[in-house]
Design a protein around this motif. Structure first.
Motif, mmCIF file in Angstrom:
data_model
loop_
_atom_site.group_PDB
_atom_site.id
_atom_site.type_symbol
_atom_site.label_atom_id
_atom_site.label_comp_id
_atom_site.label_asym_id
_atom_site.label_seq_id
_atom_site.Cartn_x
_atom_site.Cartn_y
_atom_site.Cartn_z
ATOM 1 N N PRO A 137 22.092 -6.130 -6.968
ATOM 2 C CA PRO A 137 21.885 -6.739 -5.606
ATOM 3 C C PRO A 137 21.905 -5.607 -4.736
ATOM 4 O O PRO A 137 22.912 -4.714 -4.514
ATOM 5 C CB PRO A 137 22.822 -7.711 -5.610
ATOM 6 C CG PRO A 137 23.109 -8.048 -6.837
ATOM 7 C CD PRO A 137 23.272 -6.641 -7.707
ATOM 8 N N PRO A 138 20.915 -5.559 -3.790
ATOM 9 C CA PRO A 138 19.828 -6.476 -3.695
ATOM 10 C C PRO A 138 18.624 -5.947 -4.688
ATOM 11 O O PRO A 138 18.419 -4.790 -4.710
ATOM 12 C CB PRO A 138 19.347 -6.412 -2.350
ATOM 13 C CG PRO A 138 19.366 -5.062 -1.799
ATOM 14 C CD PRO A 138 21.002 -4.697 -2.479
ATOM 15 N N VAL A 139 18.347 -6.656 -5.637
ATOM 16 C CA VAL A 139 17.380 -6.256 -6.597
ATOM 17 C C VAL A 139 15.874 -6.306 -6.117
ATOM 18 O O VAL A 139 15.656 -6.371 -4.925
ATOM 19 C CB VAL A 139 17.324 -7.072 -7.873
ATOM 20 C CG1 VAL A 139 18.585 -7.428 -8.554
ATOM 21 C CG2 VAL A 139 16.645 -8.710 -7.447
ATOM 22 N N GLY A 140 15.073 -5.632 -6.777
ATOM 23 C CA GLY A 140 13.486 -5.272 -6.523
ATOM 24 C C GLY A 140 13.655 -4.139 -5.743
ATOM 25 O O GLY A 140 14.518 -3.293 -5.437
ATOM 26 N N ALA A 141 12.485 -4.193 -4.860
ATOM 27 C CA ALA A 141 12.255 -2.942 -4.028
ATOM 28 C C ALA A 141 10.998 -3.397 -3.233
ATOM 29 O O ALA A 141 10.146 -4.362 -3.537
ATOM 30 C CB ALA A 141 11.529 -1.924 -4.848
ATOM 31 N N LEU A 142 10.974 -2.813 -1.972
ATOM 32 C CA LEU A 142 9.848 -2.908 -0.987
ATOM 33 C C LEU A 142 8.892 -1.737 -1.297
ATOM 34 O O LEU A 142 9.238 -0.562 -1.267
ATOM 35 C CB LEU A 142 10.277 -2.866 0.362
ATOM 36 C CG LEU A 142 9.244 -3.010 1.474
ATOM 37 C CD1 LEU A 142 10.049 -3.885 2.787
ATOM 38 C CD2 LEU A 142 8.521 -1.750 1.887
ATOM 39 N N TYR A 143 7.589 -2.030 -1.619
ATOM 40 C CA TYR A 143 6.697 -0.906 -1.957
ATOM 41 C C TYR A 143 5.583 -0.988 -0.768
ATOM 42 O O TYR A 143 4.920 -1.959 -0.512
ATOM 43 C CB TYR A 143 5.855 -1.148 -3.203
ATOM 44 C CG TYR A 143 6.608 -0.653 -4.315
ATOM 45 C CD1 TYR A 143 6.059 0.870 -4.746
ATOM 46 C CD2 TYR A 143 7.691 -1.172 -5.179
ATOM 47 C CE1 TYR A 143 7.049 1.362 -5.708
ATOM 48 C CE2 TYR A 143 8.208 -0.497 -6.192
ATOM 49 C CZ TYR A 143 8.089 0.614 -6.415
ATOM 50 O OH TYR A 143 8.644 1.364 -7.508
ATOM 51 N N ALA A 144 5.288 0.289 -0.017
ATOM 52 C CA ALA A 144 4.187 0.398 0.848
ATOM 53 C C ALA A 144 3.116 1.019 -0.076
ATOM 54 O O ALA A 144 3.221 1.710 -0.849
ATOM 55 C CB ALA A 144 4.602 1.305 1.866
ATOM 56 N N TRP A 145 1.888 0.370 0.436
ATOM 57 C CA TRP A 145 0.778 0.969 -0.375
ATOM 58 C C TRP A 145 -0.503 1.239 0.294
ATOM 59 O O TRP A 145 -0.706 0.516 1.483
ATOM 60 C CB TRP A 145 0.302 -0.250 -1.643
ATOM 61 C CG TRP A 145 -0.098 -1.510 -1.307
ATOM 62 C CD1 TRP A 145 0.747 -2.495 -0.557
ATOM 63 C CD2 TRP A 145 -1.426 -2.011 -1.147
ATOM 64 N NE1 TRP A 145 -0.219 -3.519 -0.286
ATOM 65 C CE2 TRP A 145 -1.470 -3.106 -0.761
ATOM 66 C CE3 TRP A 145 -2.630 -1.547 -1.941
ATOM 67 C CZ2 TRP A 145 -2.716 -3.984 -0.810
ATOM 68 C CZ3 TRP A 145 -3.663 -2.198 -1.689
ATOM 69 C CH2 TRP A 145 -3.845 -3.577 -1.122
ATOM 70 N N ARG A 146 -1.559 2.008 -0.077
ATOM 71 C CA ARG A 146 -2.557 2.280 0.896
ATOM 72 C C ARG A 146 -3.700 2.802 -0.202
ATOM 73 O O ARG A 146 -3.412 3.125 -1.562
ATOM 74 C CB ARG A 146 -2.232 3.422 1.796
ATOM 75 C CG ARG A 146 -1.804 4.804 1.154
ATOM 76 C CD ARG A 146 -1.710 5.725 2.255
ATOM 77 N NE ARG A 146 -1.179 6.978 1.574
ATOM 78 C CZ ARG A 146 -0.812 8.109 2.379
ATOM 79 N NH1 ARG A 146 -0.857 7.969 3.777
ATOM 80 N NH2 ARG A 146 -0.614 9.374 1.829
ATOM 81 N N VAL A 147 -5.033 2.698 0.144
ATOM 82 C CA VAL A 147 -6.159 3.162 -0.762
ATOM 83 C C VAL A 147 -7.103 3.901 0.042
ATOM 84 O O VAL A 147 -7.157 3.752 1.318
ATOM 85 C CB VAL A 147 -6.825 1.939 -1.202
ATOM 86 C CG1 VAL A 147 -8.176 2.346 -2.021
ATOM 87 C CG2 VAL A 147 -5.919 1.150 -1.978
ATOM 88 N N ARG A 148 -7.725 4.955 -0.558
ATOM 89 C CA ARG A 148 -8.717 5.796 0.362
ATOM 90 C C ARG A 148 -9.912 5.901 -0.735
ATOM 91 O O ARG A 148 -9.867 5.819 -1.963
ATOM 92 C CB ARG A 148 -8.534 7.217 0.694
ATOM 93 C CG ARG A 148 -8.107 7.930 -0.286
ATOM 94 C CD ARG A 148 -7.509 9.312 0.275
ATOM 95 N NE ARG A 148 -7.121 10.407 -0.621
ATOM 96 C CZ ARG A 148 -6.855 11.601 -0.276
ATOM 97 N NH1 ARG A 148 -6.794 11.905 1.117
ATOM 98 N NH2 ARG A 148 -6.325 12.287 -1.037
ATOM 99 N N ALA A 149 -11.388 6.108 -0.216
ATOM 100 C CA ALA A 149 -12.379 6.187 -1.107
ATOM 101 C C ALA A 149 -12.848 7.571 -1.113
ATOM 102 O O ALA A 149 -12.631 8.436 -0.170
ATOM 103 C CB ALA A 149 -13.675 5.388 -0.443
ATOM 104 N N CYS A 150 -13.520 8.096 -2.287
ATOM 105 C CA CYS A 150 -13.793 9.476 -2.618
ATOM 106 C C CYS A 150 -15.193 9.666 -2.941
ATOM 107 O O CYS A 150 -15.716 8.626 -3.655
ATOM 108 C CB CYS A 150 -12.975 10.355 -3.616
ATOM 109 S SG CYS A 150 -11.247 10.063 -3.031
ATOM 110 N N ASP A 151 -15.878 10.434 -2.740
ATOM 111 C CA ASP A 151 -17.260 10.659 -3.193
ATOM 112 C C ASP A 151 -17.335 11.472 -4.670
ATOM 113 O O ASP A 151 -16.221 11.895 -5.079
ATOM 114 C CB ASP A 151 -18.139 11.356 -2.144
ATOM 115 C CG ASP A 151 -17.711 12.833 -1.946
ATOM 116 O OD1 ASP A 151 -17.061 13.363 -2.650
ATOM 117 O OD2 ASP A 151 -18.209 13.289 -0.773
#
Length: 365
Positions: free
Chosen positions: A170-184
């Protein structure tokens, strides 16, 4: 007998390299850097481009250009792919359970985003997820140690092949930040998307942070708390949290970012005859939680109508709150506070005023 002369070529041009060339008087090297067969002797730096036709395959990292040669995207356009729009999970979502069977793979959330129009060849995507970005200013996080960093994704959704790392105590789990980008096609990538976050392996209605949802009931003694478990025992006694009455508290998520679910309700405000919105912070000791009353600076009476969760209005990683008062023209909260919109009330006798309050000032508590 042939006489050989060694000539050291010195030059300042960027395309010239100080590698000695041995020239034969009979023109074996030609004296101009080209071999006797007419090819260029530059160590492979100017390899002959691959011919192509529309629809034909080119070597990795290149595309078929206007001259029917396979070239890098930088030789065709300076434009980079646009920024992807994120779809799921929604900001502040709760995903998975630490106690679910491993075969269900609930700790492997599916991320999705909208497709980006190609600028040079096929579009691929890169996604990062990091559990080291603290709540409060997620947009500024540099993702210093992403637990998930997947590249060359052709689809507009992705699920990790293994469980995301989460806390098991406790406290179990996690807070995840996430992001994405595009590539050629030449792996040139555009800007990162906005930063979203989700709770992995946590339950919103979990006041003691053990990964099981809890239940609340209001009695004349206070808040009766029934802690969840793998085998819920209805005969087990409840834990009582002292509560002075008012509207029943509800789960509102994690207001102060400590990983425990928090409660929000109302309670009598001792210095006046009114009621005050009250936060009950979750923690390992359910019988003695920390409470915080949100009152007017002057401590005057407040006729409060309702308290409820607002989700995360500004996306900073802290759960936000809504307090509904029946006092138009007055700011119901004092001290450290934040409003997402100013109070609006034209007729004090007939129109109620909804005021939103975000919990980010509570991060220091």
């Amino acid at each position: 007998m042939r006489a050989w002369a060694s000539v050291l070529v010195l030059c300042e041009a960027a395309s010239c390299y100080g590698t000695p060339h041995h020239h034969s008087p009979d023109g074996g090297d030609g004296g101009d850097g080209s071999a006797s067969d007419g090819s260029t002797d530059d160590g492979g730096l100017d390899a002959t481009p691959t011919a192509c036709s529309p629809g034909s395959a080119c070597p990795a990292g290149t595309v078929c250009g206007p001259s029917s040669l396979c070239v890098d995207c930088s030789e065709i356009t300076a434009m980079l792919p646009a920024t992807p729009t994120l779809r799921r999970p929604m900001r502040g979502a709760y995903s998975g359970s630490l106690h679910a069977p491993a075969a269900i793979a609930t700790l492997r959330p599916t991320f999705s985003w909208a497709a980006v129009s190609p600028t040079c060849g096929a579009v691929s995507y890169q996604i990062q997820a990091d559990d080291s970005c603290p709540p409060g200013n997620l947009d500024a996080c540099a993702f210093p140690s992403p637990e998930l960093d997947a590249k060359e994704i052709a689809a507009t959704s992705f699920s990790p092949m293994s469980d995301l790392k989460v806390a098991t105590t406790p406290p179990v789990g996690a807070l995840y930040a996430w992001r994405v980008r595009a590539c050629d096609a030449s792996a040139r990538c555009g800007p990162w998307s906005e930063v979203r976050y989700l709770h992995v392996g946590r339950v919103r209605e979990d006041i003691n942070g053990d990964g099981y949802g809890d239940m609340l009931a209001l009695s004349n003694r206070g808040i009766e708390t029934y802690l969840g478990s793998s085998q819920f025992d209805v005969s087990a006694p409840s834990l009582t949290i002292a509560y002075g009455g008012g509207y029943p508290p509800t789960f509102v998520g994690d207001v102060n970012g400590d990983g425990f679910g928090d409660l929000f309700g109302t309670a009598p405000y001792a210095p006046s005859a009114g009621m005050a919105p009250t936060i009950v912070f979750g923690g390992p000791d359910v019988t003695a939680p920390t409470e915080l009353s949100l009152t007017k600076t002057a401590g005057g009476p407040s006729t409060m109508l309702q308290t409820t969760s607002a989700g995360d209005v500004n996306g900073d990683g802290f759960a936000d709150l809504i307090v509904q008062f029946d006092q138009c023209g007055e700011h119901p909260l004092g001290g450290q506070r934040r409003y997402d919109e100013p109070p609006r009330c034209r007729n004090r006798s007939s129109r109620r005023n909804d005021v939103r309050w975000t919990a980010s000032p509570l991060a220091a508590l």
